[in-house]
Scaffold this motif. Structure first.
Motif, PDB file in Angstrom:
ATOM      1  N   TYR A  14       0.835  -1.213   0.000  1.00 58.55           N
ATOM      2  CA  TYR A  14       0.000   0.000   0.000  1.00 58.55           C
ATOM      3  C   TYR A  14       0.865   1.257   0.000  1.00 58.55           C
ATOM      4  O   TYR A  14       0.517   2.258  -0.615  1.00 58.55           O
ATOM      5  CB  TYR A  14      -0.982   0.002   1.180  1.00 58.55           C
ATOM      6  N   ILE A  48      -3.598  -8.003  -6.324  1.00 60.55           N
ATOM      7  CA  ILE A  48      -3.486  -7.860  -4.875  1.00 60.55           C
ATOM      8  C   ILE A  48      -4.890  -7.737  -4.300  1.00 60.55           C
ATOM      9  O   ILE A  48      -5.863  -7.671  -5.036  1.00 60.55           O
ATOM     10  CB  ILE A  48      -2.645  -6.623  -4.490  1.00 60.55           C
ATOM     11  N   SER A  49      -4.981  -7.715  -2.965  1.00 61.06           N
ATOM     12  CA  SER A  49      -6.309  -7.696  -2.378  1.00 61.06           C
ATOM     13  C   SER A  49      -6.885  -6.285  -2.380  1.00 61.06           C
ATOM     14  O   SER A  49      -6.165  -5.296  -2.409  1.00 61.06           O
ATOM     15  CB  SER A  49      -6.279  -8.260  -0.966  1.00 61.06           C
ATOM     16  N   VAL A  50      -8.215  -6.227  -2.370  1.00 63.84           N
ATOM     17  CA  VAL A  50      -8.914  -4.943  -2.430  1.00 63.84           C
ATOM     18  C   VAL A  50      -8.576  -4.082  -1.213  1.00 63.84           C
ATOM     19  O   VAL A  50      -8.406  -2.867  -1.308  1.00 63.84           O
ATOM     20  CB  VAL A  50     -10.435  -5.172  -2.498  1.00 63.84           C
ATOM     21  N   ILE A  51      -8.437  -4.745  -0.070  1.00 59.41           N
ATOM     22  CA  ILE A  51      -8.162  -3.997   1.160  1.00 59.41           C
ATOM     23  C   ILE A  51      -6.823  -3.269   1.099  1.00 59.41           C
ATOM     24  O   ILE A  51      -6.672  -2.166   1.614  1.00 59.41           O
ATOM     25  CB  ILE A  51      -8.225  -4.970   2.361  1.00 59.41           C
ATOM     26  N   THR A  52      -5.856  -3.877   0.422  1.00 62.84           N
ATOM     27  CA  THR A  52      -4.554  -3.225   0.281  1.00 62.84           C
ATOM     28  C   THR A  52      -4.692  -1.925  -0.509  1.00 62.84           C
ATOM     29  O   THR A  52      -4.136  -0.894  -0.134  1.00 62.84           O
ATOM     30  CB  THR A  52      -3.561  -4.169  -0.428  1.00 62.84           C
ATOM     31  N   ARG A  55      -6.484   0.760   1.497  1.00 58.84           N
ATOM     32  CA  ARG A  55      -5.614   1.425   2.467  1.00 58.84           C
ATOM     33  C   ARG A  55      -4.766   2.503   1.792  1.00 58.84           C
ATOM     34  O   ARG A  55      -4.607   3.600   2.314  1.00 58.84           O
ATOM     35  CB  ARG A  55      -4.728   0.386   3.137  1.00 58.84           C
TER      36      ARG A  55
ATOM     37  N   ALA B 196      -6.222 -12.491  -1.115  1.00 55.91           N
ATOM     38  CA  ALA B 196      -7.287 -12.505  -0.110  1.00 55.91           C
ATOM     39  C   ALA B 196      -7.330 -11.200   0.678  1.00 55.91           C
ATOM     40  O   ALA B 196      -6.305 -10.564   0.908  1.00 55.91           O
ATOM     41  CB  ALA B 196      -7.096 -13.680   0.846  1.00 55.91           C
ATOM     42  N   ASP B 197      -8.532 -10.799   1.069  1.00 53.19           N
ATOM     43  CA  ASP B 197      -8.687  -9.646   1.942  1.00 53.19           C
ATOM     44  C   ASP B 197      -8.640 -10.095   3.404  1.00 53.19           C
ATOM     45  O   ASP B 197      -8.086  -9.426   4.247  1.00 53.19           O
ATOM     46  CB  ASP B 197     -10.031  -8.956   1.687  1.00 53.19           C
ATOM     47  N   TYR B 198      -9.258 -11.227   3.668  1.00 52.61           N
ATOM     48  CA  TYR B 198      -9.290 -11.754   5.026  1.00 52.61           C
ATOM     49  C   TYR B 198      -8.783 -13.196   5.024  1.00 52.61           C
ATOM     50  O   TYR B 198      -8.877 -13.888   4.009  1.00 52.61           O
ATOM     51  CB  TYR B 198     -10.717 -11.741   5.587  1.00 52.61           C
ATOM     52  N   LYS B 212      -7.542  -9.518   8.962  1.00 51.06           N
ATOM     53  CA  LYS B 212      -7.243  -8.924   7.675  1.00 51.06           C
ATOM     54  C   LYS B 212      -5.882  -9.438   7.244  1.00 51.06           C
ATOM     55  O   LYS B 212      -4.941  -9.447   8.036  1.00 51.06           O
ATOM     56  CB  LYS B 212      -7.153  -7.405   7.823  1.00 51.06           C
ATOM     57  N   LYS B 213      -5.785  -9.833   5.976  1.00 43.80           N
ATOM     58  CA  LYS B 213      -4.508 -10.377   5.522  1.00 43.80           C
ATOM     59  C   LYS B 213      -3.382  -9.363   5.672  1.00 43.80           C
ATOM     60  O   LYS B 213      -2.271  -9.707   6.067  1.00 43.80           O
ATOM     61  CB  LYS B 213      -4.618 -10.837   4.077  1.00 43.80           C
ATOM     62  N   ASP B 214      -3.656  -8.117   5.346  1.00 45.59           N
ATOM     63  CA  ASP B 214      -2.603  -7.105   5.434  1.00 45.59           C
ATOM     64  C   ASP B 214      -2.067  -6.961   6.850  1.00 45.59           C
ATOM     65  O   ASP B 214      -0.873  -6.771   7.045  1.00 45.59           O
ATOM     66  CB  ASP B 214      -3.124  -5.746   4.952  1.00 45.59           C
TER      67      ASP B 214
END
Lengths: 123, 285
Positions: A14, A48-52, A55, B196-198, B212-214
């Motif tokens: 991120y 990559i993941s959406v959450i990354t 952020r 993955a997100d989770y 959360k994976k991050d």
């Protein structure tokens, strides 16, 4: 827009996205009002993941580089470039003054110090 | 609006010699959740319970906010198991004919587009397909009736990196619509680490964590030191430890803090695989 992610770099992904978008805004590659890819599209392209991505976008929005309009997407903010540069310069001055202080106390000459800075610049 | 595609609370199931013990986790809408754990940890059992293929002993399972036993929700789910369950004598055309009769929402153009995209031979019997082709076909079928939730059990196991990459691409494409989610179990933790997100880790029928994976990848680290120095580390600072012949390794959940506190120690980044190994095999703090 081009983003290159290094998997071996110690920097979190991120942060890499954040830095690259910032430098594109500062250099004018991305202009104010321009739409950024949606979080999901960018996640797909970079694998990559959406959450990354989320952020990275949140950090960019917090620092005033982009604006996120819910339901519409994210856009490059029409911020004052001069102001951001001023801000950055102040931060750089602070860091350099610390380096200068450490150099003086340990007898590192100005030329040596300049050499070190040059090395980092060219890295 | 319901926030979760899957919500599991205190799910229990007892078999001879195996107990699924108060399993709770959730899969938020629009996310990809990876489900990891060693063989026999309870992954497939959990998935079969979600789908009501086997009856639960106790606990609650909600899919799209509804009781999972309702038949209605099933058309909203696409499922792929680790084997291709179509009869060997069928061709892709036969499958399309059958499936379009089964599902009202069957999307023939989607099906045919991906059959072409993935270079799956049309007009040939499935028995002549490679494992990768069969798996791709199963996944396309699971997606072609436009479900909002995709559940996969070890679907990428045994496939080569090229095919796995194509499948991950398909998952990411699938969640472009913010309603859709993916829940997939896999041994290949690198796949999960990528997209993955989770992440949910199950071990001996119990959920060890749901994170959360991050947070896992960026905050966890591995601290390495000699055996003598190990005693100087406070027990509060690490989660699990592993002893090798030559050194000690500890899993820390805040690597920056560990780096500051223990300046002369090596603190490495931890991959999902490392974290899983520590939780499954490591000694307790």
């Amino acid at each position: 827009m081009e983003i290159i992610i290094s998997n071996s770099s110690g920097r979190p992904i991120y942060e890499q996205i954040c830095m690259q978008v910032k430098s594109m805004v500062m250099s004018g590659t991305l202009s104010a009002g321009e739409a950024l890819p949606s979080m999901r599209a960018l996640a797909k392209d970079l694998h990559i993941s959406v959450i990354t991505v989320q952020r990275a976008y949140e950090d960019l929005a917090r620092d005033g580089f982009i604006e996120t309009v819910s339901g519409k997407g994210s856009f490059v903010a029409s911020q004052n470039k001069e102001f951001i540069k001023e801000e950055q310069l102040r931060e750089i001055e602070g860091l350099l003054s610390k380096a200068a202080q450490a150099g003086r106390t340990n007898g590192v000459s100005y030329d040596e110090m300049a050499g070190i800075l040059k090395m980092f610049y060219e890295e | 609006m319901e926030e979760n595609s899957i919500l599991v609370k205190d799910l229990c199931k007892k078999f001879d010699g195996f107990l699924l013990d108060h399993v709770s986790f959730h899969v938020p809408k629009g996310s990809i959740t990876g489900f990891i754990g060693e063989n026999g940890a309870g992954k497939s059992t959990t998935i079969n319970l979600l789908l009501n293929n086997i009856k639960k002993d106790s606990g609650q399972v909600y899919i799209f906010g509804r009781e999972h036993t309702e038949n209605k929700i099933k058309s909203g789910i696409g499922v792929v198991f680790d084997e291709c369950n179509f009869n060997d004598v069928f061709t892709t055309k036969d499958i399309e004919k059958i499936m379009s009769g089964v599902y009202k929402t069957w999307d023939s153009s989607f099906f045919n587009y991906y059959i072409k995209e993935f270079k799956i031979p049309q007009g040939q019997q499935i028995s002549s397909f490679s494992k990768g082709m069969k798996m791709k076909l199963s996944i396309i079928c699971a997606m072609a009736h436009k479900p909002e939730l995709l559940i996969l059990d070890e679907a990428t196991t045994g496939l080569d990196p090229v095919v796995r990459d194509e499948i991950l691409d398909l998952f990411l494409e699938f969640i472009q619509d913010e309603k859709c989610s993916v829940f997939f179990s896999s041994h290949i933790t690198s796949d999960i680490q990528k997209i993955a997100d989770y992440v949910v880790l199950i071990h001996k029928g119990k959920i060890i964590f749901e994170e959360k994976k991050d947070d896992l990848v960026y905050n966890y680290g591995i601290l390495k030191c000699s055996k003598e120095k190990f005693n100087s580390i406070s027990k509060d600072d690490y989660v699990k430890y592993k002893e090798t012949n030559l050194s000690m390794e500890c899993l820390v959940c805040n690597k920056e803090k560990a780096k500051q506190k223990y300046k002369n120690f090596i603190v490495d980044n931890a991959t999902l695989e490392d974290i899983m190994l520590f939780y499954v095999k490591g000694g307790k703090a």
